[in-house]
Write an enzyme that holds these catalytic residues in place. Structure first.
Site, PDB file in Angstrom:
ATOM      1  N   THR A  64      24.853  66.494  51.073  1.00 37.44           N
ATOM      2  CA  THR A  64      25.278  65.797  49.849  1.00 37.44           C
ATOM      3  C   THR A  64      24.310  66.114  48.711  1.00 37.44           C
ATOM      4  OG1 THR A  64      24.090  63.711  50.225  1.00 37.44           O
ATOM      5  CG2 THR A  64      26.281  63.927  51.242  1.00 37.44           C
ATOM      6  N   ASP A  65      23.076  66.440  49.052  1.00 41.38           N
ATOM      7  CA  ASP A  65      22.117  66.862  48.020  1.00 41.38           C
ATOM      8  C   ASP A  65      22.573  68.166  47.361  1.00 41.38           C
ATOM      9  OD1 ASP A  65      19.461  66.300  46.797  1.00 41.38           O
ATOM     10  OD2 ASP A  65      19.072  68.325  47.556  1.00 41.38           O
ATOM     11  N   PHE A 180      54.694  32.178  26.261  1.00 41.99           N
ATOM     12  CA  PHE A 180      55.021  32.152  27.700  1.00 41.99           C
ATOM     13  C   PHE A 180      55.815  30.885  27.985  1.00 41.99           C
ATOM     14  CE2 PHE A 180      53.917  31.577  32.301  1.00 41.99           C
ATOM     15  CZ  PHE A 180      54.574  32.715  32.737  1.00 41.99           C
ATOM     16  N   VAL A 263      52.744  38.816  29.977  1.00 42.31           N
ATOM     17  CA  VAL A 263      51.948  40.021  30.263  1.00 42.31           C
ATOM     18  C   VAL A 263      52.842  41.039  30.966  1.00 42.31           C
ATOM     19  CG1 VAL A 263      49.915  40.913  31.458  1.00 42.31           C
ATOM     20  CG2 VAL A 263      49.850  38.631  30.427  1.00 42.31           C
ATOM     21  N   GLN A 264      53.713  40.549  31.865  1.00 38.75           N
ATOM     22  CA  GLN A 264      54.592  41.442  32.612  1.00 38.75           C
ATOM     23  C   GLN A 264      55.445  42.291  31.657  1.00 38.75           C
ATOM     24  OE1 GLN A 264      53.881  38.282  33.412  1.00 38.75           O
ATOM     25  NE2 GLN A 264      54.222  37.829  35.581  1.00 38.75           N
ATOM     26  N   ASN A 290      45.047  38.478  32.969  1.00 43.41           N
ATOM     27  CA  ASN A 290      45.366  37.591  31.836  1.00 43.41           C
ATOM     28  C   ASN A 290      44.155  36.695  31.650  1.00 43.41           C
ATOM     29  OD1 ASN A 290      46.634  36.156  29.864  1.00 43.41           O
ATOM     30  ND2 ASN A 290      48.108  35.124  31.203  1.00 43.41           N
TER      31      ASN A 290
HETATM   32  O1  LIG Z   1      52.121  36.260  30.834  1.00 48.50           O
HETATM   33  C1  LIG Z   1      51.998  35.458  31.774  1.00 48.50           C
HETATM   34  N1  LIG Z   1      52.530  35.755  32.985  1.00 48.50           N
HETATM   35  C2  LIG Z   1      52.421  34.908  34.061  1.00 48.50           C
HETATM   36  O2  LIG Z   1      52.927  35.219  35.166  1.00 48.50           O
HETATM   37  C3  LIG Z   1      51.713  33.712  33.857  1.00 48.50           C
HETATM   38  N2  LIG Z   1      51.395  32.664  34.678  1.00 48.50           N
HETATM   39  C4  LIG Z   1      50.681  31.788  33.951  1.00 48.50           C
HETATM   40  O3  LIG Z   1      50.199  30.700  34.402  1.00 48.50           O
HETATM   41  N3  LIG Z   1      50.523  32.228  32.677  1.00 48.50           N
HETATM   42  C5  LIG Z   1      51.162  33.432  32.599  1.00 48.50           C
HETATM   43  N4  LIG Z   1      51.293  34.312  31.582  1.00 48.50           N
END
Ligand SMILES: O=c1[nH]c(=O)c2[nH]c(=O)[nH]c2[nH]1
Length: 332
Positions: A64-65, A180, A263-264, A290
């Protein structure tokens, strides 16, 4: 040495080894106009190395050296040092070409940010880049991360590169444009629906290229490596630099501009656009924590800071726990 009956076991071995965290800074001088790159490199090998594990036979072991020394040697002589994908492919190709019994090399290159200090506003010869000729600053803790496998199992003259590139630790925050609501409400639910909230995440992105057919180095020292001719399996020219620029741009733009329902949903828009903009990319994986910022409830002292959510001004950043949203998106 007594094996204590171990030899009676039926065993299979999957073996890979090499050097981790090889730190290198390279200066490339184009007259007074300097370029610098700083990389953390991991270089691992696979091949006919089983006897080093099963029979303590080190005759098959590239130390590895030595792997570390080869990394520094290539950092000095490779014409591809400034592009992490290209450097990783060159290093992997060098390793499998140099050693007959090594069939695969796995190279990870993590690039740290060094950006030109925008003083003097000098321009490069090509007129593209602006900034100081030789002074740089760390303008973010995000890294460009490149994972390469150079596969010589079909023959040393039929090398294939598998490349996954991406970004890690790109910390972003927006103060509105995120909501959300309409999620499952049951006996476990305490979260209020919000039409306005802070959205912050640390982007981890990986995008996988179609396999790249690698040119065989033209000289005995495997330095003459013409990557500009590399093609993906479908015949398109491989453009790691362009994809990297567009991937970072689209990630930041979608994060900023999307009226995020979750976020999804924002993650999926980023991934879709990245695929649309980059024909050579097969799959895109985002992993987005998140990172919660909670409006501080001040009603006990007669101050409203919680409702409506769009009027909240003082927030408590929560280090943990965070949500963690990830997905891999591919073409149909
Ligand atoms: O964008 C979000 N997705 C989630 O699945 C989720 N779950 C949560 O508690 N907050 C959020 N925010």
């Amino acid at each position: 040495m007594s094996t204590g009956g171990v030899t009676e076991l039926q065993t299979t071995l999957h073996a890979r080894y090499g050097k981790d965290k090889v730190r290198v800074l390279r200066v490339v001088r184009d007259g007074a106009w300097h370029h610098v790159v700083e990389y953390n490199v991991t270089a691992l090998l696979e091949g006919d190395i089983d006897v080093s594990y099963t029979h303590a036979d080190n005759s098959v072991v590239v130390a590895t050296d030595s792997i570390k020394n080869i990394t520094y040697y290539l950092a000095k002589v490779s014409p591809h040092i400034l592009v992490p994908e290209h450097f990783a492919l060159h290093l992997g190709t060098h390793l499998v070409s140099r050693y007959a019994h090594i069939h695969k090399a796995f190279i990870t290159v993590e690039q740290l940010r060094w950006t030109r200090i925008p003083l003097n506003n000098t321009q490069s010869k090509a007129g593209e880049e602006k900034g100081h000729t030789h002074a740089f600053y760390r303008d973010g803790e995000d890294k460009r991360v490149v994972k390469v496998e150079v596969d010589a199992s079909a023959g040393k003259d039929r090398l294939v590169g598998h490349v996954i590139s991406g970004i890690s630790d790109l910390l972003v925050l927006k103060s509105t444009g995120s909501s959300f609501s309409s999620f499952i409400r049951d006996e476990y639910t305490t979260l209020a629906e919000v039409d306005d909230r802070i959205f912050s995440t640390s982007v981890d992105l990986q995008y996988k290229f179609a396999p790249v057919e690698l040119p065989v180095p033209a000289d005995a020292k495997q330095i003459d490596f013409k990557l500009g001719e590399a093609k993906t399996a479908d015949g398109t020219v491989w453009d790691a630099v362009g994809v990297a620029e567009r991937a970072r741009k689209v990630t930041l733009e979608v994060f900023a501009e999307d009226e995020s329902a979750s976020v999804q949903a924002t993650l999926y828009r980023m991934a879709q656009l990245l695929l649309v903009q980059n024909a050579g990319v097969q799959t895109v994986t985002y992993s987005l924590p998140n990172k919660h910022y909670i409006p501080v409830d001040m009603r006990y002292i007669g101050v409203e800071n919680v409702t409506p959510p769009s009027k909240a001004e003082v927030f408590m950043p929560i280090a943990a726990p965070s949500g963690l949203i990830s997905a891999t998106v591919s073409r149909k």
